[in-house]
Write an enzyme that holds these catalytic residues in place. Structure first.
Site, mmCIF file in Angstrom:
data_model
loop_
_atom_site.group_PDB
_atom_site.id
_atom_site.type_symbol
_atom_site.label_atom_id
_atom_site.label_comp_id
_atom_site.label_asym_id
_atom_site.label_seq_id
_atom_site.Cartn_x
_atom_site.Cartn_y
_atom_site.Cartn_z
ATOM 1 C CG ASP A 182 54.404 71.684 78.590
ATOM 2 O OD1 ASP A 182 53.546 71.806 77.706
ATOM 3 O OD2 ASP A 182 54.191 71.111 79.674
ATOM 4 C CB THR A 226 49.943 71.669 81.481
ATOM 5 O OG1 THR A 226 48.995 72.361 80.692
ATOM 6 C CG2 THR A 226 49.261 70.998 82.656
ATOM 7 C CG ASP A 237 55.027 68.765 83.318
ATOM 8 O OD1 ASP A 237 54.241 68.440 84.223
ATOM 9 O OD2 ASP A 237 54.653 69.229 82.222
#
Length: 593
Positions: free
Chosen positions: A293, A295, A490
């Site tokens: 991912d 961000t 996250d």
């Protein structure tokens, strides 16, 4: 306990007969459950390493050799206990996700506001979303202005400005202003509920792992049974047959892997890496594709001051000093970020007086005799109308920014951006050496932002503007093609993809929630280098486990040959097998160092 009780009887006045009786009772009581579980597994099509052990137990009962049989039971059940310990607890991802869902909505009926459960909200209802609350269902803003944190669902690091006409997804967090919204979907059909369903589906479809011991048992067990058949055909001696079975009992298979895995899990924990179970560690050693991912994973995940563009005659430090002074009185995320940037630059911030805050727009106050406004363009132009022409010249590309005006003059523009992690390139450079053949970036952020980070990271396969179901589809497609996929994320939007991957790693230094529950591996440290470190621990642990298995099976093979020639009786064979087990255990313990 049975072994100990029989030993006491054997070497006291009770005598060998009483000892044999105690051991035989113990063998029947403790061995029957082992044989039963093995039988059920065989009926269910599971060809496991405990088949030879069960045959040895049955033969020990039949030939009245209880001591040898009890030792086998001890090793078999001890190995099973170690495996259960290494497996850890099952993930409660769906339960945790459902518990974190919005529960209450404030429905507006005329002049009255009533609290209702989210399931009672109908399409078209008018709802009130107060500061700090989650949006209860997919909705559109009809009144009010605020900033809304959407990072949990989309991965965008910067809050969006919510104003009339803005569509909001359920589960996003409202910022500082009160919003009036109109429900566009019922809670069970909104985006948050959709993520719950994706996680549940992903976990249900994840293929179970065939244990390392069982993979070796596929060929070791037939060889053992064939050797026993040859020995009995040539000697017709059932005791010699039992001796072969006892020394051939695959205790190295039963013990080596769980002990090595427990050691590897403990070693990882000392480095702030929580590996949930042994299966995760086994899978971690074999991944070949790494998906990240953006961000909060490859980037810091929080907006930070990236640049201060100043008007002629002013410098960045002066603008930060004045802006930071008035922003000290605001609790807004971007205000705290600006203050932090000023303090990190070593700027001493004076106290501001007569500070007023306009919700979702900015702050105004007096600093050293100057009237200072920081915030949205509309607020700055409202308080300092003469600043408009200069700001028009200072504006560059689009992005999140705060305008700073002093005494009706444009002072500067503070630009915000999410920054890549400083350890990013060092962490990704290690992956090819650990067996990673492809590295990909899948992000819910805008495609242009995703591509910019991918260029810095050296990642060539990148996709942006993805919803959670898009990430899941991409991961599942790779897994279905036979690839062993590592997914690192996250946010809540990553949870379904983490559950779908061969191994999911969650970066949770800023709070894990559902992401931690859905992942196989949880990284507590705010350091991307923990990802290759976890892979390194997994690969070393499984290498040690395989070494232990090969050493143990090799020694067992030599003992089988000796037993076949009548050089070892069953009781001695059991003791010899214990010596082999101790050697295997000591070697497997290297994984914890």
């Amino acid at each position: 306990m049975f072994l100990l009780a029989g030993g006491v009887a054997r070497f006291t006045s009770l005598g060998p007969a009483v000892a044999a009786t105690i051991w035989m009772v113990g063998l029947v009581v403790t061995g029957a459950p082992v044989v039963w579980r093995t039988t059920k597994g065989i009926v269910g099509g599971r060809f496991a390493a405990d088949l030879v052990a069960s045959l040895a137990i049955v033969a020990a009962v039949s030939l009245r050799e209880p001591l040898a049989g009890l030792v086998i039971v001890l090793m078999q059940t001890g190995g099973e206990a170690l495996e259960r310990y290494a497996e850890g607890r099952a993930s409660d991802a769906v339960r945790a996700l459902e518990e974190a869902a919005p529960r209450v909505a404030h429905r507006v009926t005329g002049a009255r506001v009533e609290d209702v459960v989210t399931d009672a909200v109908d399409v078209g209802d008018t709802l009130l979303v107060r500061p700090g609350e989650l949006v209860p269902c997919d909705a559109m803003v009809i009144e009010g202005r605020s900033h809304v944190d959407v990072s949990r669902l989309t991965g965008e690091p910067l809050p969006i400005t919510a104003e009339p006409g803005t569509r909001l997804m359920s589960g996003t967090a409202n910022g500082e202003g009160t919003l009036t919204v109109r429900a566009l979907a019922v809670a069970q059909e909104s985006q948050y509920a959709h993520i719950v369903a994706l996680v549940r589906s992903a976990q249900a479809s994840k293929a179970p792992l065939q244990r390392l011991a069982d993979r070796y048992a596929v060929w070791f067990t037939p060889i053992t049974l064939a050797a026993c058949g040859v020995v009995y055909a040539l000697t017709r001696d059932p005791v010699r047959l039992l001796a072969v079975l006892v020394v051939a009992t695959p205790c190295p298979l039963i013990l080596a892997t769980p002990i090595a895995i427990i050691g590897g899990i403990n070693r990882a924990a000392r480095r702030h890496i929580i590996i949930r179970n042994g299966a995760a560690l086994e899978r971690l050693a074999d991944v070949r594709i790494a998906i990240f991912d953006k961000t909060g994973t490859l980037t810091i995940g929080r907006p930070q001051v990236s640049e201060v563009t100043t008007a002629p005659g002013l410098d960045a430090r002066a603008v930060l000093r004045l802006a930071g002074a008035v922003e000290q009185a605001s609790s807004h995320l971007l205000a705290r970020t600006l203050v932090d940037a000023a303090q990190e630059a070593g700027i001493s911030l004076p106290a501001a007086r007569h500070v007023t805050e306009s919700a979702g727009r900015g702050v105004t106050g007096d600093v050293d005799g100057h009237r200072v406004t920081v915030g949205a363009r509309s607020l700055v132009f409202e308080h300092h109308p003469g600043s408009a022409p200069v700001f028009a010249e200072l504006e560059r590309e689009n992005g999140l920014r705060a305008y700073v005006a002093v005494d009706d003059r444009a002072a500067g523009i503070v630009n915000y951006a999410d920054r890549v992690r400083p350890e990013l390139q060092a962490a990704l450079a290690e992956l090819p050496r650990l067996g990673i053949e492809r590295t990909m970036l899948l992000s819910g952020d805008h495609a242009s932002n995703a591509r910019a980070v991918a260029r810095i990271a050296g990642i060539h396969e990148v996709e942006g503007d993805l919803l959670p179901e898009d990430k899941v589809a991409a991961v599942q497609q790779l897994v279905a093609a036979g690839n062993r996929v590592l997914m690192v994320g996250d946010g809540t939007n990553d949870a379904p993809a983490l559950s779908s991957a061969t191994v999911g790693i969650a970066m949770v230094s800023h709070g894990g929630g559902i992401t931690a529950e859905a992942a196989d591996v949880v990284v507590l440290a705010d350091d991307l280098r923990c990802v290759p470190e976890a892979m390194r621990i997994g690969r070393r642990t499984m290498r040690i486990a395989r070494e232990s298995i090969w050493v143990g099976l090799g020694l067992s093979g030599v003992a089988m040959i000796a037993a076949a020639f009548g050089l070892i009786v069953p009781a001695v064979g059991a003791v010899l097998q214990e010596v082999i087990d101790v050697a295997v255990i000591f070697n497997a313990l290297r994984a914890s160092r």
